[in-house]
Structures are given as structure tokens and as C-alpha cells.
Scaffold this motif. Structure first.
Motif, PDB file in Angstrom:
ATOM      1  N   LEU A 132       0.845  -1.189   0.000  1.00 13.29           N
ATOM      2  CA  LEU A 132       0.000   0.000   0.000  1.00 13.29           C
ATOM      3  C   LEU A 132       0.882   1.240   0.000  1.00 13.29           C
ATOM      4  O   LEU A 132       2.011   1.213   0.502  1.00 13.29           O
ATOM      5  CB  LEU A 132      -0.875   0.047   1.263  1.00 13.29           C
ATOM      6  N   SER A 133       0.368   2.314  -0.523  1.00 15.50           N
ATOM      7  CA  SER A 133       1.045   3.588  -0.313  1.00 15.50           C
ATOM      8  C   SER A 133       0.752   4.050   1.114  1.00 15.50           C
ATOM      9  O   SER A 133      -0.215   3.597   1.743  1.00 15.50           O
ATOM     10  CB  SER A 133       0.547   4.632  -1.311  1.00 15.50           C
ATOM     11  N   ARG A 135      -0.321   6.856   1.915  1.00 14.22           N
ATOM     12  CA  ARG A 135      -1.603   7.560   1.857  1.00 14.22           C
ATOM     13  C   ARG A 135      -2.762   6.579   1.966  1.00 14.22           C
ATOM     14  O   ARG A 135      -3.749   6.831   2.671  1.00 14.22           O
ATOM     15  CB  ARG A 135      -1.705   8.360   0.554  1.00 14.22           C
ATOM     16  N   GLU A 136      -2.645   5.427   1.273  1.00 10.46           N
ATOM     17  CA  GLU A 136      -3.707   4.416   1.347  1.00 10.46           C
ATOM     18  C   GLU A 136      -3.819   3.843   2.758  1.00 10.46           C
ATOM     19  O   GLU A 136      -4.924   3.612   3.264  1.00 10.46           O
ATOM     20  CB  GLU A 136      -3.415   3.285   0.354  1.00 10.46           C
ATOM     21  N   ARG A 139      -5.567   6.256   4.881  1.00  8.69           N
ATOM     22  CA  ARG A 139      -6.988   6.324   4.576  1.00  8.69           C
ATOM     23  C   ARG A 139      -7.731   5.238   5.368  1.00  8.69           C
ATOM     24  O   ARG A 139      -8.854   5.450   5.841  1.00  8.69           O
ATOM     25  CB  ARG A 139      -7.216   6.139   3.074  1.00  8.69           C
TER      26      ARG A 139
END
Length: 400
Positions: A132-133, A135-136, A139
Motif C-alpha cells: 500500500l502507499s 496515503r492508502e 486512509r
């Protein structure tokens, strides 16, 4: 079946399980379900390593190099957990079992390299880990730090609350006629004659005993203290102490996390396990320094690293600090199966189930299944790599 009494007044059972941690209790539950009379012997049931354990069922995340046989056992046991929980009687299924996802995080560049290498090893074993990034990841869990270097998602790893599991197992065992003996085992009882004759029960510290057709020794580090036939375990087991914290999340921060978070922070592993009662388990150190109590440096390290992953940890209430010793072995794999004598022959009436180190909660269902099969007279091939006397047997075969 109902327990009978020996003419000497000693209680008799089909099976005596020495050890009332999660492994011993799981074994006892499996055996009472097979219509055997079972007595569990422990002075403080569920008060040892099981009391401190976080309860992660993390076969994928716990992969370590050159532990292929152990990985297969962990994957098998992870599959057994849902059925095991379904087998508990109504009213004893409040175990804290959660299938929430697991996020694996790294803080700096070196942590990212280590976790990328681990993911490659997991992929070689066919284990699913999704990158995952950051950012993900944030989230999914907004309270995570924006300073992370990497993130991975593991869907297959779940969790239970070991304290609740043990309470429910004790109740379930009692509901099927099993009983609990609050005493310490001090020696094995054997039939005469012969040094390696059949084991017939357990002597207790109050001078009494429990006679049984089978004795299963599942009391962690205490197994080596029984001596005699179990003397080889003295050099096979070692105490690995761990510090673990429990924190309460204030209402204004709930939910702090919904996923289990496993991180590497500047080379140090740390995990954050959210409970459905609003607490957070943070652990765990791994110490072989001889200090049996809580290590101040360990508490500092856990809080520091947990805050690096989720800064709001600094705003939680620290409600419990615990340290327990886990039974480790030279190869980090359990000692599981029938004990053998010096000639390599199985000793009748004696089964060992210890040395689970950091995997005791995860491996308890498969340990129970295998012990029941051994008592049934089977010789499961999956036990070949985990013979309880494998270290002493190997040494005895070395050329002189």
C-alpha cells in the motif's frame, strides 16, 4: 465417562494435562470432546505467558526465514481456529475473535528494505501480502503517522483475546465433565519395573497424585523441572521474557485503530492490537537478560516505537504493564509429540507439548488436534520435525 478413584484415593482420569495455559486448555478441550475424562493440573490457570499474550493469529506476518516446517504448522492452525471457536458450547464463545485486517508498517528506509525482503520471502511461499502507499494506509487508519516509509496489507491474519479464550475454555471443559486441579506437578509417576516404563500419572506438590492413562506435559518452561524422563528438556528450553503494555483509549480518540498494526521502527518490531473494549495492546519485547520482572527500558522502547507509528498513543492511559517468560527452543519450533527413551523408542503414556515461544496462541488448535491423534494411537507425519527430544537425540548420534 465419569472419573473413578484409585484404591489409594488418588483421582484417576483418562488423561492428565499438566499446564493450564492456552495450549494445555486447548488440548484438554479437544480430549474431553473425544469423550475422555480429563484433569488439568496448574496452580494458576491462564496466569503465565497466556495472560500476557496479545493473541495475534499471524501465520503470514510471523514468517521467518528457514522455518518452513513451522510455517506449514502455523498455516494449518490458523485454518483450525474458526472451527475450534464454533465447537465451544453456547455461552462460552466470547473470545474476542476478530477478522480485522493487519497492516504492516515501516518507519525509515532500512525498515522498508527489511519489510520488502520479508514480502519477497512471503511471496515465495505463496502468501498474499498487498503493498500500500502510505496515503492508502492512512486512509484506512487516519491516526497513523504521515512519516511512514512503507505499508503492506495482510488479510489472512486475525486475532483473539487469550485471556477471554482461556476463561471460556475452562468453562467449556467443565461443562463436559473435565476438572481443574489447582496444584503444581513435581514428578511423573511410572509403572514398575524399568526406568523407562509406562508413565501412569503425576505427583503433586501437596503429596497427592493424579493417575492417568496418558500424561500430556504442556506447562511451558515448567516441563523441564519435572526431571527424570523429561530431563532432556532442561537444555532444550530457555526463557525468553517479554514486556507488554495495555492502554485505554479515551472516548474522544476512539477508535484509535481498527486494524492490527505490526511495525518495524528503526529495526525494532512492535505491534499495536486494538481490543473491542477500547483498550490497545502494545508489545512485545524479547529479552534473555535474566530479568523476570518488567524492564524499564522495554516499556520505554514500546511506548517510543508505538508513538512513532501512531502519535496519539502518547495521549492514552497506561493501565497495565506485564512481563512473562515464553518457552523458547534452539530452532524456535515447539517440542511436540511422544517422548522417546535413550534407544529412540516412544515412552508409553507420555506426550509433550511445549516450547511454543511466540506462537503459543496461534498454534494451540493444531497442538490440541495432534495431541489427540497421538493419544488415539496415530503417528502424524507433521510431528516429525518437532520431536520433543530432537536435540538430545541428535547429540547422542554424533560420532565420537
Amino acid at each position: 465417562m465419569h472419573a473413578a478413584s484409585h484404591p489409594n484415593g488418588e483421582p484417576r482420569a483418562d488423561v492428565a494435562v499438566v499446564g493450564g495455559g492456552i495450549v494445555g486448555l486447548m488440548i484438554a478441550w479437544e480430549l474431553v470432546r473425544s469423550d475422555r475424562t480429563v484433569r488439568v493440573i496448574d496452580p494458576d490457570p491462564a496466569g503465565g505467558a497466556s495472560y500476557a499474550a496479545a493473541g495475534m493469529l499471524a501465520a503470514v506476518s510471523e514468517l521467518h526465514y528457514q522455518e518452513d516446517a513451522l510455517l506449514a504448522l502455523m498455516l494449518e492452525s490458523a485454518q483450525l481456529w474458526p472451527g475450534l471457536l464454533d465447537s465451544l458450547p453456547e455461552g462460552t464463545r466470547d473470545t474476542g475473535y476478530r477478522t480485522a485486517q493487519t497492516l504492516v508498517l515501516g518507519l525509515d528506509a532500512a525498515d522498508k528494505r527489511a519489510l520488502t525482503d520479508l514480502r519477497a520471502a512471503q511471496a515465495r511461499h505463496g502468501l498474499e501480502v498487498e503493498p500500500l502507499s502510505v496515503r492508502e494506509a492512512r486512509r484506512i487508519e487516519p491516526m497513523l503517522s504521515p512519516s511512514l516509509s512503507c505499508a503492506f496489507h495482510v488479510a489472512a491474519d486475525h486475532q483473539v483475546d487469550p485471556r477471554r479464550v482461556c476463561r471460556q475454555l475452562i468453562a467449556a471443559i467443565g461443562s463436559r465433565g473435565g476438572s481443574l486441579v489447582r496444584a503444581s506437578a513435581v514428578a511423573l509417576l511410572r509403572a514398575e519395573p524399568g526406568e523407562n516404563a509406562r508413565v501412569t500419572g503425576v505427583a503433586l506438590d501437596d503429596g497427592s497424585g493424579v493417575l492417568a492413562g496418558e500424561v500430556i506435559v504442556a506447562n511451558g518452561l515448567g516441563a523441564s523441572g519435572l526431571g527424570g524422563l523429561l530431563a532432556p528438556l532442561e537444555s532444550a528450553l530457555r526463557p525468553v521474557h517479554g514486556d507488554i503494555l495495555r492502554l485505554r483509549v479515551p472516548d474522544r480518540l476512539r477508535p484509535l485503530l481498527t486494524a492490527t498494526v505490526r511495525g518495524v521502527v528503526r529495526g525494532h518490531p512492535v505491534y499495536l492490537v486494538p481490543r473491542d473494549d477500547g483498550t490497545l495492546v502494545v508489545g512485545a519485547t524479547s529479552r534473555e537478560d535474566g530479568l523476570s520482572g518488567v524492564a524499564a527500558g522495554g516499556v520505554y522502547q514500546l511506548l517510543r516505537d508505538a508513538q512513532a507509528l501512531a502519535p496519539a498513543v502518547a495521549e492514552l492511559e497506561l493501565v497495565e504493564v506485564t512481563a512473562r517468560a515464553r518457552p523458547g527452543t534452539r530452532d524456535n519450533a515447539p517440542l511436540l509429540g511422544r517422548m522417546r527413551d535413550t534407544d529412540g523408542e516412544s515412552i508409553a503414556g507420555l506426550v509433550v507439548a511445549t516450547g511454543f515461544y511466540r506462537h503459543g496462541v496461534l498454534l494451540s488448535p493444531v497442538a490440541a488436534d495432534l495431541c489427540r491423534r497421538v493419544v488415539d494411537g496415530e503417528s502424524p507425519s507433521s510431528l516429525d520435525a518437532f520431536h520433543p527430544d530432537r536435540f538430545s537425540q541428535a547429540k547422542s548420534k554424533e560420532p565420537v
